[in-house]
Design a protein around this motif. Structure first.
Motif, PDB file in Angstrom:
ATOM      1  N   ILE A   9      15.706   2.115  -2.581  1.00 51.59           N
ATOM      2  CA  ILE A   9      14.336   2.490  -2.198  1.00 51.59           C
ATOM      3  C   ILE A   9      14.252   4.005  -2.042  1.00 51.59           C
ATOM      4  O   ILE A   9      13.325   4.649  -2.542  1.00 51.59           O
ATOM      5  CB  ILE A   9      13.901   1.791  -0.892  1.00 51.59           C
ATOM      6  CG1 ILE A   9      13.738   0.285  -1.113  1.00 51.59           C
ATOM      7  CG2 ILE A   9      12.590   2.389  -0.367  1.00 51.59           C
ATOM      8  CD1 ILE A   9      13.519  -0.512   0.158  1.00 51.59           C
ATOM      9  N   SER A  10      15.206   4.586  -1.347  1.00 51.06           N
ATOM     10  CA  SER A  10      15.219   6.032  -1.123  1.00 51.06           C
ATOM     11  C   SER A  10      15.232   6.786  -2.450  1.00 51.06           C
ATOM     12  O   SER A  10      14.461   7.730  -2.653  1.00 51.06           O
ATOM     13  CB  SER A  10      16.431   6.415  -0.277  1.00 51.06           C
ATOM     14  OG  SER A  10      16.502   7.814  -0.129  1.00 51.06           O
ATOM     15  N   GLY A  11      16.107   6.382  -3.375  1.00 50.51           N
ATOM     16  CA  GLY A  11      16.176   7.029  -4.680  1.00 50.51           C
ATOM     17  C   GLY A  11      14.875   6.908  -5.441  1.00 50.51           C
ATOM     18  O   GLY A  11      14.406   7.867  -6.062  1.00 50.51           O
ATOM     19  N   TYR A  12      14.272   5.731  -5.386  1.00 47.26           N
ATOM     20  CA  TYR A  12      12.990   5.501  -6.050  1.00 47.26           C
ATOM     21  C   TYR A  12      11.917   6.417  -5.459  1.00 47.26           C
ATOM     22  O   TYR A  12      11.192   7.089  -6.188  1.00 47.26           O
ATOM     23  CB  TYR A  12      12.590   4.031  -5.904  1.00 47.26           C
ATOM     24  CG  TYR A  12      11.197   3.744  -6.398  1.00 47.26           C
ATOM     25  CD1 TYR A  12      10.943   3.625  -7.756  1.00 47.26           C
ATOM     26  CD2 TYR A  12      10.145   3.603  -5.504  1.00 47.26           C
ATOM     27  CE1 TYR A  12       9.653   3.369  -8.217  1.00 47.26           C
ATOM     28  CE2 TYR A  12       8.870   3.347  -5.951  1.00 47.26           C
ATOM     29  CZ  TYR A  12       8.624   3.234  -7.306  1.00 47.26           C
ATOM     30  OH  TYR A  12       7.347   2.992  -7.754  1.00 47.26           O
ATOM     31  N   LEU A  13      11.834   6.476  -4.131  1.00 45.38           N
ATOM     32  CA  LEU A  13      10.811   7.294  -3.470  1.00 45.38           C
ATOM     33  C   LEU A  13      11.024   8.780  -3.732  1.00 45.38           C
ATOM     34  O   LEU A  13      10.059   9.533  -3.852  1.00 45.38           O
ATOM     35  CB  LEU A  13      10.793   7.008  -1.968  1.00 45.38           C
ATOM     36  CG  LEU A  13      10.364   5.591  -1.579  1.00 45.38           C
ATOM     37  CD1 LEU A  13      10.488   5.392  -0.075  1.00 45.38           C
ATOM     38  CD2 LEU A  13       8.952   5.286  -2.055  1.00 45.38           C
TER      39      LEU A  13
ATOM     40  N   ASN B 295       9.198  -5.900  -6.218  1.00 47.54           N
ATOM     41  CA  ASN B 295       9.442  -5.324  -7.536  1.00 47.54           C
ATOM     42  C   ASN B 295       8.797  -3.942  -7.543  1.00 47.54           C
ATOM     43  O   ASN B 295       7.579  -3.832  -7.650  1.00 47.54           O
ATOM     44  CB  ASN B 295       8.823  -6.192  -8.631  1.00 47.54           C
ATOM     45  CG  ASN B 295       9.455  -7.555  -8.688  1.00 47.54           C
ATOM     46  OD1 ASN B 295      10.656  -7.669  -8.862  1.00 47.54           O
ATOM     47  ND2 ASN B 295       8.651  -8.596  -8.523  1.00 47.54           N
ATOM     48  N   LEU B 296       9.611  -2.890  -7.396  1.00 50.42           N
ATOM     49  CA  LEU B 296       9.075  -1.538  -7.403  1.00 50.42           C
ATOM     50  C   LEU B 296       8.702  -1.142  -8.826  1.00 50.42           C
ATOM     51  O   LEU B 296       9.456  -1.406  -9.761  1.00 50.42           O
ATOM     52  CB  LEU B 296      10.101  -0.558  -6.833  1.00 50.42           C
ATOM     53  CG  LEU B 296      10.494  -0.817  -5.373  1.00 50.42           C
ATOM     54  CD1 LEU B 296      11.579   0.162  -4.934  1.00 50.42           C
ATOM     55  CD2 LEU B 296       9.286  -0.711  -4.457  1.00 50.42           C
TER      56      LEU B 296
ATOM     57  N   VAL C 229      15.211  -5.574  -8.081  1.00 48.57           N
ATOM     58  CA  VAL C 229      14.401  -6.301  -7.113  1.00 48.57           C
ATOM     59  C   VAL C 229      14.986  -6.024  -5.736  1.00 48.57           C
ATOM     60  O   VAL C 229      16.202  -6.037  -5.543  1.00 48.57           O
ATOM     61  CB  VAL C 229      14.419  -7.813  -7.414  1.00 48.57           C
ATOM     62  CG1 VAL C 229      13.712  -8.588  -6.328  1.00 48.57           C
ATOM     63  CG2 VAL C 229      13.787  -8.090  -8.768  1.00 48.57           C
ATOM     64  N   ILE C 230      14.116  -5.747  -4.758  1.00 51.86           N
ATOM     65  CA  ILE C 230      14.543  -5.471  -3.383  1.00 51.86           C
ATOM     66  C   ILE C 230      14.300  -6.724  -2.555  1.00 51.86           C
ATOM     67  O   ILE C 230      13.192  -7.252  -2.517  1.00 51.86           O
ATOM     68  CB  ILE C 230      13.749  -4.288  -2.785  1.00 51.86           C
ATOM     69  CG1 ILE C 230      13.873  -3.034  -3.653  1.00 51.86           C
ATOM     70  CG2 ILE C 230      14.160  -4.032  -1.348  1.00 51.86           C
ATOM     71  CD1 ILE C 230      15.256  -2.466  -3.768  1.00 51.86           C
ATOM     72  N   ASN C 231      15.350  -7.209  -1.895  1.00 44.81           N
ATOM     73  CA  ASN C 231      15.251  -8.358  -0.990  1.00 44.81           C
ATOM     74  C   ASN C 231      15.430  -7.868   0.428  1.00 44.81           C
ATOM     75  O   ASN C 231      16.352  -7.089   0.709  1.00 44.81           O
ATOM     76  CB  ASN C 231      16.334  -9.382  -1.319  1.00 44.81           C
ATOM     77  CG  ASN C 231      16.146  -9.974  -2.692  1.00 44.81           C
ATOM     78  OD1 ASN C 231      15.170 -10.673  -2.939  1.00 44.81           O
ATOM     79  ND2 ASN C 231      17.057  -9.674  -3.600  1.00 44.81           N
ATOM     80  N   ALA C 232      14.556  -8.311   1.331  1.00 41.07           N
ATOM     81  CA  ALA C 232      14.629  -7.861   2.719  1.00 41.07           C
ATOM     82  C   ALA C 232      13.906  -8.855   3.615  1.00 41.07           C
ATOM     83  O   ALA C 232      13.146  -9.704   3.147  1.00 41.07           O
ATOM     84  CB  ALA C 232      13.997  -6.475   2.865  1.00 41.07           C
TER      85      ALA C 232
ATOM     86  N   CYS D  42       0.850  -1.194   0.000  1.00 40.40           N
ATOM     87  CA  CYS D  42       0.000   0.000   0.000  1.00 40.40           C
ATOM     88  C   CYS D  42       0.886   1.245   0.000  1.00 40.40           C
ATOM     89  O   CYS D  42       0.584   2.230  -0.654  1.00 40.40           O
ATOM     90  CB  CYS D  42      -0.886   0.032   1.238  1.00 40.40           C
ATOM     91  SG  CYS D  42      -1.979  -1.378   1.376  1.00 40.40           S
ATOM     92  N   ASP D  43       1.930   1.181   0.792  1.00 40.81           N
ATOM     93  CA  ASP D  43       2.915   2.251   0.841  1.00 40.81           C
ATOM     94  C   ASP D  43       4.242   1.680   1.304  1.00 40.81           C
ATOM     95  O   ASP D  43       4.315   0.552   1.768  1.00 40.81           O
ATOM     96  CB  ASP D  43       2.454   3.425   1.716  1.00 40.81           C
ATOM     97  CG  ASP D  43       2.133   3.044   3.153  1.00 40.81           C
ATOM     98  OD1 ASP D  43       2.901   2.272   3.761  1.00 40.81           O
ATOM     99  OD2 ASP D  43       1.126   3.521   3.680  1.00 40.81           O
ATOM    100  N   ILE D  44       5.289   2.501   1.129  1.00 36.01           N
ATOM    101  CA  ILE D  44       6.641   2.034   1.445  1.00 36.01           C
ATOM    102  C   ILE D  44       7.491   3.214   1.894  1.00 36.01           C
ATOM    103  O   ILE D  44       7.230   4.358   1.518  1.00 36.01           O
ATOM    104  CB  ILE D  44       7.270   1.315   0.225  1.00 36.01           C
ATOM    105  CG1 ILE D  44       8.585   0.632   0.592  1.00 36.01           C
ATOM    106  CG2 ILE D  44       7.412   2.258  -0.950  1.00 36.01           C
ATOM    107  CD1 ILE D  44       9.109  -0.305  -0.478  1.00 36.01           C
TER     108      ILE D  44
END
Length: 122
Positions: free
Chosen positions: A107-111, A64-65, A71-74, A38-40
């Protein structure tokens, strides 16, 4: 007596609305599947889920953003769960427990490329 502001934001990072595909496996079992975020934020995410999951449950995540090549693995841990009104589904708030610094930076760059719409927890 001290008054506590229940509406005070507790998050370290702003969240942005992102509907992204997430594959998951519950770390404590062999259950796996996929759902949508829903959000990140750099620190975690909120996702839709088909049932209640208790706090402190760990998920192995692969995200998958949208429009992002990586691809983000966490590993994320459930920090809250709330039933969606008029539904049998839930929303879960997960905090990243294990994530590579490079992927957090991705993630930060994408956001940062997304509009400044901030979502709030329901």
């Amino acid at each position: 007596m001290y008054l506590v502001d229940k509406n005070k934001e507790k998050r370290s990072f702003k969240r942005k609305s992102v509907s992204a595909s997430v594959s998951y496996q519950l770390k404590s079992s062999s259950e796996f599947g996929s759902t949508l975020t829903c959000d990140i934020s750099e620190d975690g995410l909120r996702l839709n889920f088909n049932r209640f999951i208790p706090n402190n449950t760990d998920f192995v995540l692969q995200m998958n953003l949208p429009a992002a090549p990586k691809v983000i693995n966490a590993v994320g841990r459930v920090v809250w769960a709330q039933r969606i009104a008029h539904s049998d589904r839930y929303q879960l708030g997960l905090k990243f427990q294990e994530i590579q610094d490079k992927q957090r930076t991705d993630i930060s760059g994408y956001l940062n490329r997304l509009p400044e719409t901030i979502t709030s927890r329901i």
